[in-house]
Design a protein around this motif. Structure first.
Motif, PDB file in Angstrom:
ATOM      1  N   TYR A   1      -2.676  -5.084  12.310  1.00 17.12           N
ATOM      2  CA  TYR A   1      -3.147  -4.152  13.341  1.00 17.12           C
ATOM      3  C   TYR A   1      -4.641  -3.874  13.268  1.00 17.12           C
ATOM      4  O   TYR A   1      -5.137  -2.900  13.821  1.00 17.12           O
TER       5      TYR A   1
ATOM      6  N   ARG B   1       0.832  -1.206   0.000  1.00 16.91           N
ATOM      7  CA  ARG B   1       0.000   0.000   0.000  1.00 16.91           C
ATOM      8  C   ARG B   1       0.866   1.256   0.000  1.00 16.91           C
ATOM      9  O   ARG B   1       1.975   1.260   0.537  1.00 16.91           O
TER      10      ARG B   1
ATOM     11  N   LEU C   1      -3.542  -9.324   8.684  1.00 14.24           N
ATOM     12  CA  LEU C   1      -4.409  -8.169   8.971  1.00 14.24           C
ATOM     13  C   LEU C   1      -4.804  -8.055  10.438  1.00 14.24           C
ATOM     14  O   LEU C   1      -4.731  -6.984  11.024  1.00 14.24           O
TER      15      LEU C   1
ATOM     16  N   ASN D   1       5.374  -3.587   9.413  1.00 18.88           N
ATOM     17  CA  ASN D   1       3.957  -3.335   9.139  1.00 18.88           C
ATOM     18  C   ASN D   1       3.227  -4.589   9.606  1.00 18.88           C
ATOM     19  O   ASN D   1       2.954  -5.491   8.823  1.00 18.88           O
ATOM     20  N   PRO D   2       2.945  -4.669  10.914  1.00 21.42           N
ATOM     21  CA  PRO D   2       2.352  -5.894  11.463  1.00 21.42           C
ATOM     22  C   PRO D   2       0.843  -5.895  11.239  1.00 21.42           C
ATOM     23  O   PRO D   2       0.292  -4.882  10.800  1.00 21.42           O
TER      24      PRO D   2
HETATM   25  N1  GLN Z   1      -3.776  -0.921   6.110  1.00 19.41           N
HETATM   26  C1  GLN Z   1      -4.392  -2.203   5.975  1.00 19.41           C
HETATM   27  C2  GLN Z   1      -5.885  -2.050   5.819  1.00 19.41           C
HETATM   28  O1  GLN Z   1      -6.538  -1.481   6.657  1.00 19.41           O
HETATM   29  C3  GLN Z   1      -4.056  -3.105   7.142  1.00 19.41           C
HETATM   30  C4  GLN Z   1      -2.647  -3.535   7.065  1.00 19.41           C
HETATM   31  C5  GLN Z   1      -2.180  -4.180   8.325  1.00 19.41           C
HETATM   32  O2  GLN Z   1      -2.928  -4.674   9.152  1.00 19.41           O
HETATM   33  N2  GLN Z   1      -0.912  -4.161   8.490  1.00 19.41           N
HETATM   34  O3  GLN Z   1      -6.407  -2.447   4.813  1.00 19.41           O
END
Ligand code: GLN
Length: 289
Positions: free
Chosen positions: A198, A97, A219, A195-196
């Motif tokens: 989250y 992303r 995720l 980038n775990p």
């Molecule tokens: N940014 C992502 C999303 O909300 C989540 C990525 C993550 O958990 N590292 O789609």
């Protein structure tokens, strides 16, 4: 057998047109046609009046059919750009992303400021995006980058992508395991970046296509989305040099909570930064000296 000698009498211009009509999106259609033709950018524009091979048309049709089921374009084409590299990606890993490019940028600047040698760890690397971009952009001399993941499938993707970064690949080590378990006990990094997962389990905020297509283990992180961030915040001081930096991607609603986690764990210079949309996205802190 389709080969160069057996061509269909249809040009890339016509195929792009047709694909645009079917998908209702000219840009997506172009990416799919570029992937099918193996020509990108100006090169693609230069072959618009050339005919496609039977094999290329078959590949194009298969990609269009997948896209029409709602599968994300990045999985359909099987590759996506991240900073200066092109990553192979599929459903074993998250789609890279744009906000993660910023996370990589913060880690890159911190690592570049360290010398003459620097060690960086990308924890939970997935496709390898952050760590491989850093390997690609940091000096070849003196740089060591560790990529870890608990998922062997993800590391297979990362390994395939490692082969695509050329000479910088010599600086990259790949290690399987959950967070710090993957690393040699004595390893001390100058920068740990991650980038775990989250996302809170059961959230209504997640984009439907993300929930449907992307790997849940990359995720979701417990009821509040902080389970893995807590583990990384707790473990990183044992694997950072004094003054070494931790750089984390976080959810837009987690800034205050992650600031508190980092401060309570004794880190210095805790800073919550925003993404291009102005939402909390990056936590930066240093191990106390
Ligand atoms: N940014 C992502 C999303 O909300 C989540 C990525 C993550 O958990 N590292 O789609």
């Amino acid at each position: 057998m389709a080969d160069e000698s057996e061509r269909q009498d249809v040009s890339w211009r016509a195929l792009w047109q047709e694909t645009s009509a079917v998908l209702g999106d000219r840009v997506h259609a172009r990416w799919i046609c570029e992937t099918a033709s193996a020509a990108t950018g100006d090169e693609f524009l230069s072959i618009l009046d050339e005919p496609a091979t039977v094999r290329m048309v078959a590949h194009l049709d298969a990609m269009v059919a997948r896209r029409r089921t709602g599968e994300p374009l990045q999985y359909v084409t099987g590759h996506w750009a991240f900073r200066h590299i092109d990553l192979a990606i599929d459903r074993r890993v998250l789609i890279p992303r744009p906000e993660t490019e910023l996370v990589a940028d913060v880690a890159l600047r911190l690592a570049a400021a360290v010398g003459p040698t620097r060690t960086v760890v990308d924890l939970g690397t997935g496709s390898g995006a952050i760590g491989l971009a850093l390997a690609d952009e940091l000096p070849i001399v003196g740089t060591t980058i560790w990529l870890t993941d608990a998922s062997r499938d993800a590391l297979d993707v990362a390994r395939a992508n490692l082969a695509g970064i050329g000479r910088s690949a010599q600086n990259v080590r790949i290690a399987e395991g959950s967070w710090f378990d993957a690393l040699p006990a004595e390893l001390r990094a100058d920068v740990i970046v991650s980038n775990p997962p989250y996302v809170a389990v059961g959230t209504s905020e997640l984009d439907a296509a993300v929930g449907e297509w992307e790997p849940p283990e990359a995720l979701f992180a417990g009821a509040d989305g902080l389970a893995d961030l807590r583990e990384i915040v707790a473990g990183a001081p044992h694997h950072l040099v004094p003054g070494g930096a931790l750089v984390l991607e976080i959810g837009a609603d987690q800034g205050a909570a992650v600031r508190t986690l980092l401060q309570s764990a004794g880190y210095d210079d805790v800073d919550i930064r925003q993404d291009l949309a102005g939402r909390d996205r990056i936590a930066v802190a240093r191990r106390a000296r």
